[in-house]
Design a protein around this motif. Structure first.
Motif, PDB file in Angstrom:
ATOM      1  N   PHE A 145       6.641  25.913  33.577  1.00 16.06           N
ATOM      2  CA  PHE A 145       6.794  26.617  34.853  1.00 16.06           C
ATOM      3  C   PHE A 145       6.338  25.653  35.924  1.00 16.06           C
ATOM      4  CE2 PHE A 145       5.797  29.915  31.703  1.00 16.06           C
ATOM      5  CZ  PHE A 145       6.925  30.697  31.815  1.00 16.06           C
ATOM      6  N   VAL A 178       3.456  23.284  35.072  1.00 16.37           N
ATOM      7  CA  VAL A 178       2.631  23.767  33.952  1.00 16.37           C
ATOM      8  C   VAL A 178       3.442  23.830  32.664  1.00 16.37           C
ATOM      9  CG1 VAL A 178       1.244  25.699  33.092  1.00 16.37           C
ATOM     10  CG2 VAL A 178       1.270  25.166  35.539  1.00 16.37           C
ATOM     11  N   ALA A 224       3.585  25.559  29.683  1.00 17.03           N
ATOM     12  CA  ALA A 224       3.020  26.747  29.036  1.00 17.03           C
ATOM     13  C   ALA A 224       3.147  26.653  27.521  1.00 17.03           C
ATOM     14  CB  ALA A 224       3.713  27.999  29.557  1.00 17.03           C
ATOM     15  N   PRO A 230      -7.487  30.934  24.353  1.00 16.11           N
ATOM     16  CA  PRO A 230      -8.000  31.365  25.663  1.00 16.11           C
ATOM     17  C   PRO A 230      -6.894  31.861  26.583  1.00 16.11           C
ATOM     18  CG  PRO A 230      -8.633  29.078  25.160  1.00 16.11           C
ATOM     19  CD  PRO A 230      -7.691  29.508  24.095  1.00 16.11           C
ATOM     20  N   ASN A 231      -7.271  32.551  27.631  1.00 14.66           N
ATOM     21  CA  ASN A 231      -6.287  32.968  28.639  1.00 14.66           C
ATOM     22  C   ASN A 231      -5.532  31.761  29.163  1.00 14.66           C
ATOM     23  OD1 ASN A 231      -6.596  35.717  28.659  1.00 14.66           O
ATOM     24  ND2 ASN A 231      -8.340  35.642  30.062  1.00 14.66           N
ATOM     25  N   GLY A 232      -4.227  31.919  29.316  1.00 15.71           N
ATOM     26  CA  GLY A 232      -3.414  30.826  29.821  1.00 15.71           C
ATOM     27  C   GLY A 232      -2.974  29.860  28.739  1.00 15.71           C
ATOM     28  N   ALA A 233      -3.303  30.149  27.463  1.00 21.73           N
ATOM     29  CA  ALA A 233      -2.956  29.229  26.365  1.00 21.73           C
ATOM     30  C   ALA A 233      -1.457  29.206  26.085  1.00 21.73           C
ATOM     31  CB  ALA A 233      -3.718  29.621  25.105  1.00 21.73           C
ATOM     32  N   GLY A 234      -0.754  30.284  26.492  1.00 17.97           N
ATOM     33  CA  GLY A 234       0.694  30.320  26.259  1.00 17.97           C
ATOM     34  C   GLY A 234       1.139  31.413  25.294  1.00 17.97           C
ATOM     35  N   LYS A 235       0.245  32.338  24.965  1.00 14.12           N
ATOM     36  CA  LYS A 235       0.557  33.358  23.954  1.00 14.12           C
ATOM     37  C   LYS A 235       1.681  34.296  24.411  1.00 14.12           C
ATOM     38  CE  LYS A 235      -3.715  34.866  24.053  1.00 14.12           C
ATOM     39  NZ  LYS A 235      -4.217  34.034  25.193  1.00 14.12           N
ATOM     40  N   THR A 236       1.531  34.836  25.623  1.00 15.78           N
ATOM     41  CA  THR A 236       2.562  35.746  26.128  1.00 15.78           C
ATOM     42  C   THR A 236       3.871  34.994  26.372  1.00 15.78           C
ATOM     43  OG1 THR A 236       0.921  37.240  27.084  1.00 15.78           O
ATOM     44  CG2 THR A 236       3.127  37.371  27.977  1.00 15.78           C
ATOM     45  N   THR A 237       3.755  33.755  26.838  1.00 20.51           N
ATOM     46  CA  THR A 237       4.957  32.935  27.027  1.00 20.51           C
ATOM     47  C   THR A 237       5.691  32.760  25.694  1.00 20.51           C
ATOM     48  OG1 THR A 237       3.895  31.770  28.852  1.00 20.51           O
ATOM     49  CG2 THR A 237       5.809  30.707  27.854  1.00 20.51           C
ATOM     50  N   TYR A 282      12.607  34.415  28.063  1.00 19.24           N
ATOM     51  CA  TYR A 282      12.611  33.063  28.637  1.00 19.24           C
ATOM     52  C   TYR A 282      13.562  32.200  27.823  1.00 19.24           C
ATOM     53  CZ  TYR A 282       8.197  34.204  31.064  1.00 19.24           C
ATOM     54  OH  TYR A 282       7.229  34.768  31.845  1.00 19.24           O
TER      55      TYR A 282
HETATM   56  N1  LIG Z   1       6.520  33.633  34.703  1.00 19.29           N
HETATM   57  C1  LIG Z   1       5.643  32.641  34.924  1.00 19.29           C
HETATM   58  N2  LIG Z   1       5.735  31.859  36.031  1.00 19.29           N
HETATM   59  C2  LIG Z   1       4.868  30.833  36.258  1.00 19.29           C
HETATM   60  N3  LIG Z   1       3.881  30.515  35.424  1.00 19.29           N
HETATM   61  C3  LIG Z   1       3.735  31.241  34.302  1.00 19.29           C
HETATM   62  C4  LIG Z   1       4.604  32.344  33.987  1.00 19.29           C
HETATM   63  N4  LIG Z   1       4.223  32.876  32.809  1.00 19.29           N
HETATM   64  C5  LIG Z   1       3.165  32.165  32.411  1.00 19.29           C
HETATM   65  N5  LIG Z   1       2.870  31.188  33.281  1.00 19.29           N
HETATM   66  C6  LIG Z   1       1.796  30.174  33.150  1.00 19.29           C
HETATM   67  O1  LIG Z   1       1.877  29.654  31.839  1.00 19.29           O
HETATM   68  C7  LIG Z   1       0.588  29.517  31.265  1.00 19.29           C
HETATM   69  C8  LIG Z   1       0.480  30.376  30.017  1.00 19.29           C
HETATM   70  O2  LIG Z   1       0.452  31.751  30.375  1.00 19.29           O
HETATM   71  P1  LIG Z   1       0.506  32.944  29.327  1.00 19.29           P
HETATM   72  O3  LIG Z   1       1.578  32.677  28.349  1.00 19.29           O
HETATM   73  O4  LIG Z   1       0.572  34.214  30.080  1.00 19.29           O
HETATM   74  O5  LIG Z   1      -0.915  32.780  28.608  1.00 19.29           O
HETATM   75  P2  LIG Z   1      -1.717  33.793  27.659  1.00 19.29           P
HETATM   76  O6  LIG Z   1      -0.832  34.939  27.324  1.00 19.29           O
HETATM   77  O7  LIG Z   1      -2.103  32.949  26.485  1.00 19.29           O
HETATM   78  O8  LIG Z   1      -2.926  34.200  28.450  1.00 19.29           O
HETATM   79  C9  LIG Z   1      -0.401  29.892  32.352  1.00 19.29           C
HETATM   80  O9  LIG Z   1      -0.804  28.717  33.006  1.00 19.29           O
HETATM   81  C10 LIG Z   1       0.410  30.800  33.254  1.00 19.29           C
HETATM   82  O10 LIG Z   1      -0.085  30.749  34.574  1.00 19.29           O
END
Ligand SMILES: Nc1ncnc2c1ncn2[C@@H]1O[C@H](COP(=O)(O)OP(=O)(O)O)[C@@H](O)[C@H]1O
Ligand SMILES: [Mg+2]
Length: 267
Positions: A23, A26, A28, A47-54, A63
């Motif tokens: 993104f 970043v 992800a 940790p938060n921001g590791a990329g799990k939800t991505t 995506y």
């Molecule tokens: N739709 C998006 N647009 C921009 N940045 C994103 C988006 N989704 C996630 N990110 C960035 O990607 C990284 C991983 O996020 P995320 O997958 O939500 O982490 P987790 O679920 O592990 O906490 C973070 O730095 C987050 O800010």
């Protein structure tokens, strides 16, 4: 003639290789690879921001990763839109609750079954006889999913009237009605109290025992360590470690990056 030896089939249900998603600046997901054998509870922590939800969004087709491959049951998923990924047998719940509060629990679950049923809006509007049959079928599937989630006695209540822990379970039931082979749960224990978390642990194990492979993103370490068969640890979009819960807990890199330090849990 000697009998040919039967080699047990242990091919993975899901094989992710070199997955990349960025993104802006970043990364992800910075080249994530792992395999999920069928029939397991496979946890993804970090940790938060590791990329799990991505990772979940990439797996579901929300995506479009810039590189890598996602093979599910030996077929490539990369490039498929979400509804086609779902049709292949992958269902998910979301990190944030997504229920229709004014609809009953049963109706909320039935919403998830329309992909499995074939009724289009037009035939539903015309109330064709087979539409009514499908409606009945959908109702049966929804009741089975509610049974598994121990929500049968809540079926007719408005979803918005339930305690939070049960709302989260309605979402799981809604994902299960599509009869997925892989279920993705994104932080299902977030916001739950201890009793609700314990009930969730039992439910996740029952889902696996019913033959559904589970991919679990979760911060609640006691839950993760007791329910998971295997774990993947992500950190800054990369795989830090992969293995059995006992190996992960003893891995000094994981302890340093995640388990040992001051972890900021998502709420
Ligand atoms: N739709 C998006 N647009 C921009 N940045 C994103 C988006 N989704 C996630 N990110 C960035 O990607 C990284 C991983 O996020 P995320 O997958 O939500 O982490 P987790 O679920 O592990 O906490 C973070 O730095 C987050 O800010
Ligand atoms: Mg997340």
């Amino acid at each position: 003639m000697t009998k040919k030896e039967r080699v047990p089939s242990i091919s993975p249900l899901l094989t992710v290789a070199g997955l990349e998603q960025s993104f802006g600046g970043v990364m992800a997901l910075a080249g994530v690879s792992f395999q999920v054998p069928p029939g397991l509870i496979y946890a993804v922590i970090g940790p938060n921001g590791a990329g799990k939800t991505t990772l979940f969004n990439a797996l579901c087709g929300f995506y479009q990763p810039s590189a890598g491959s996602i093979r599910f049951d030996d077929q490539e998923l990369l490039g498929l839109p979400p509804y086609r990924v779902a049709a292949r047998g992958i269902a998910r719940t979301f990190q944030n609750l997504q229920l229709f509060f004014n609809m009953t629990v049963l109706e909320n679950v039935m919403v998830g079954g329309h992909l499995r049923a074939r009724t289009g809006l037009l035939s539903a509007a015309l109330r064709l006889p087979w539409v009514r049959r499908e409606e009945r079928q959908l109702r049966e599937w929804a009741r089975a999913a509610l049974d598994l989630c121990e929500l049968a006695n809540r079926a007719e209540q408005p979803a918005g009237a339930l305690p939070y822990g049960l709302m989260k379970r309605v979402e799981i039931a809604r994902a299960l009605i599509a009869q997925p082979r892989l279920l993705l749960l994104d932080e299902p224990a977030a916001g739950l109290n201890d009793t609700e978390t314990l009930a969730l642990q039992g439910l996740i194990a029952r889902i696996r025992d019913a033959g559904v492979t589970v991919l679990l993103v979760e911060h609640h370490m006691p839950l993760v360590m007791s329910v998971s068969d295997r774990l993947l640890v992500l950190d800054y979009g990369s795989v830090l470690a992969e293995g059995a819960p006992s190996d992960i807990q003893a891995d000094p890199r994981v302890v340093a990056a995640y388990l040992g330090g001051e972890v900021q849990y998502a709420v």
